[in-house]
Design an enzyme around this catalytic site. Structure first.
Site, PDB file in Angstrom:
ATOM      1  N   HIS A 115       0.820  -1.224   0.000  1.00  0.00           N
ATOM      2  CA  HIS A 115       0.000   0.000   0.000  1.00  0.00           C
ATOM      3  C   HIS A 115       0.856   1.277   0.000  1.00  0.00           C
ATOM      4  O   HIS A 115       0.318   2.370  -0.172  1.00  0.00           O
ATOM      5  CB  HIS A 115      -0.938   0.040   1.206  1.00  0.00           C
TER       6      HIS A 115
ATOM      7  N   ASP B  82      -2.870 -10.612  -2.360  1.00  0.00           N
ATOM      8  CA  ASP B  82      -3.422 -10.112  -1.090  1.00  0.00           C
ATOM      9  C   ASP B  82      -4.904  -9.775  -1.306  1.00  0.00           C
ATOM     10  O   ASP B  82      -5.313  -9.424  -2.413  1.00  0.00           O
ATOM     11  CB  ASP B  82      -2.638  -8.847  -0.688  1.00  0.00           C
TER      12      ASP B  82
ATOM     13  N   HIS C 220      -6.386  -7.210  -0.374  1.00  0.00           N
ATOM     14  CA  HIS C 220      -6.504  -5.773  -0.644  1.00  0.00           C
ATOM     15  C   HIS C 220      -5.739  -5.413  -1.922  1.00  0.00           C
ATOM     16  O   HIS C 220      -4.669  -5.974  -2.178  1.00  0.00           O
ATOM     17  CB  HIS C 220      -5.918  -4.965   0.528  1.00  0.00           C
TER      18      HIS C 220
ATOM     19  N   ASP D 209      -4.365 -12.747   3.505  1.00  0.00           N
ATOM     20  CA  ASP D 209      -5.619 -12.312   4.128  1.00  0.00           C
ATOM     21  C   ASP D 209      -6.854 -12.586   3.271  1.00  0.00           C
ATOM     22  O   ASP D 209      -7.966 -12.245   3.670  1.00  0.00           O
ATOM     23  CB  ASP D 209      -5.554 -10.832   4.544  1.00  0.00           C
TER      24      ASP D 209
HETATM   25 ZN    ZN Z   1      -4.108  -7.131   2.797  1.00  0.00          ZN
END
Ligand code: ZN
Length: 312
Positions: free
Chosen positions: A131, A168, A170, A249
């Site tokens: 991120h 991931d 996200h 995740d």
């Molecule tokens: Zn994540």
């Protein structure tokens, strides 16, 4: 040759406060599980990840951002308290060292694999990186470990084409921000739609395949997407090395996301990447830990991933 496993004790000293899901116990859970299952015996441990060099960091981040970040982290390192860089991303006195070790591990693993001293490598590091944008820390991330390593392979080691794979839950908005329209890099990702950080539906560059999937998507559907969307594009690109943003995740037991992957899916995806790397990239893969917050599911998934990397 073996699979290298990079980490450093400093990565466990970064602590964002009681109850924060991105916690030091994540790395202990992985290490304990690897010991208990015998996987620790088939990998080559490097617990001495170096500090990342400024020259490598600024291949992925702006000099201004690095200055600001270093000023804040150095200041925090002299005190005892916590300082929030964004609502989720908190620096403690040990954060500066952990941040530099995490990025340094990714670069050292890249060198080891390019030098032919390991087949591939997994970096069990914190903080994660995908991120972190060129100019901003966010979403538990300070420096983009995978983007820094990929640029090192290109700018320092002279490779011409590398791929970044991100599974991931996200979207890896930071990596996308850094690598968009860099024609030497091709990025593929899969992530939960309409979910933090609410990006990725419209790719920022032509050099990427972003696949948002609805909540509750399961492994068989994700395998089909890998088969139909990722692999043909990666085949056409013929990467000389593959970097993985290995977030776990999207596991069905992980409460931070709502996807339904299980260990066998991570093993399957990794095996496909290993086959692709064998064909185009002399087997070269460097994988870096991103998310994964259910400690048991994280450890089991990381083990499935590393077993596939090691071919055991
Ligand atoms: Zn994540």
């Amino acid at each position: 040759m073996t699979t290298a496993f990079f980490s450093h004790p400093d990565c466990k000293r970064h602590d964002m406060g009681r109850g924060h899901p991105e916690c030091p116990a994540r790395l202990s859970a992985i290490e304990d599980h690897f010991l208990a299952t015998g996987l620790a015996d088939v990998i080559e441990r490097h617990d001495d990840a170096p500090l990342a060099a400024e020259a490598d960091i600024v291949n992925a981040h702006s000099t201004e951002y690095l200055r600001e970040l270093d000023d804040v982290l150095t200041e925090v390192s002299r005190g005892e308290g916590l300082v929030a860089l964004d609502p989720d991303t908190v620096a403690c006195p040990a954060t500066r060292q952990a941040v530099l070790r995490a990025a340094g591990a990714a670069v050292a693993a890249t060198d080891l694999v390019i030098d032919g001293k390991a087949s591939n490598a997994f970096c069990a590091v914190r903080p994660p990186g995908h991120h972190a944008t060129r100019n901003e820390a966010m979403g538990f991330c300070f420096l983009n470990n995978v983007a820094i390593a990929a640029r090192h392979a290109l700018d320092v080691r002279g490779l011409e084409r590398v791929a970044i794979v991100d599974f991931d839950v996200h979207h890896g908005n930071g990596t996308e921000d850094i690598v968009a329209n860099d024609e030497r890099i091709f990025m593929v990702s899969i992530f939960q739609d309409r979910f933090y950080p609410f990006s990725g539906n419209v790719p920022l560059g032509d050099n990427m395949v972003n696949v948002p999937v609805p909540a509750f998507t399961k492994g068989d559907e994700i395998r089909a997407i890998v088969e139909e969307r990722w692999l043909p594009a990666l085949e056409a690109f013929r990467p000389q090395m593959i970097f993985v943003s290995a977030g776990f995740d999207a596991h069905r037991e992980d409460d931070l996301g709502r996807l339904g992957l299980v260990e066998a899916d991570y093993e399957w995806i990794t095996a496909r990447l290993v086959a692709l790397a064998a064909k185009h990239a002399q087997g070269r893969i460097v994988s870096c830990l991103e998310g994964g917050y259910n400690l048991s599911a994280l450890a089991r998934s990381a083990a499935a991933h590393v077993r596939a990397l090691a071919g055991v």
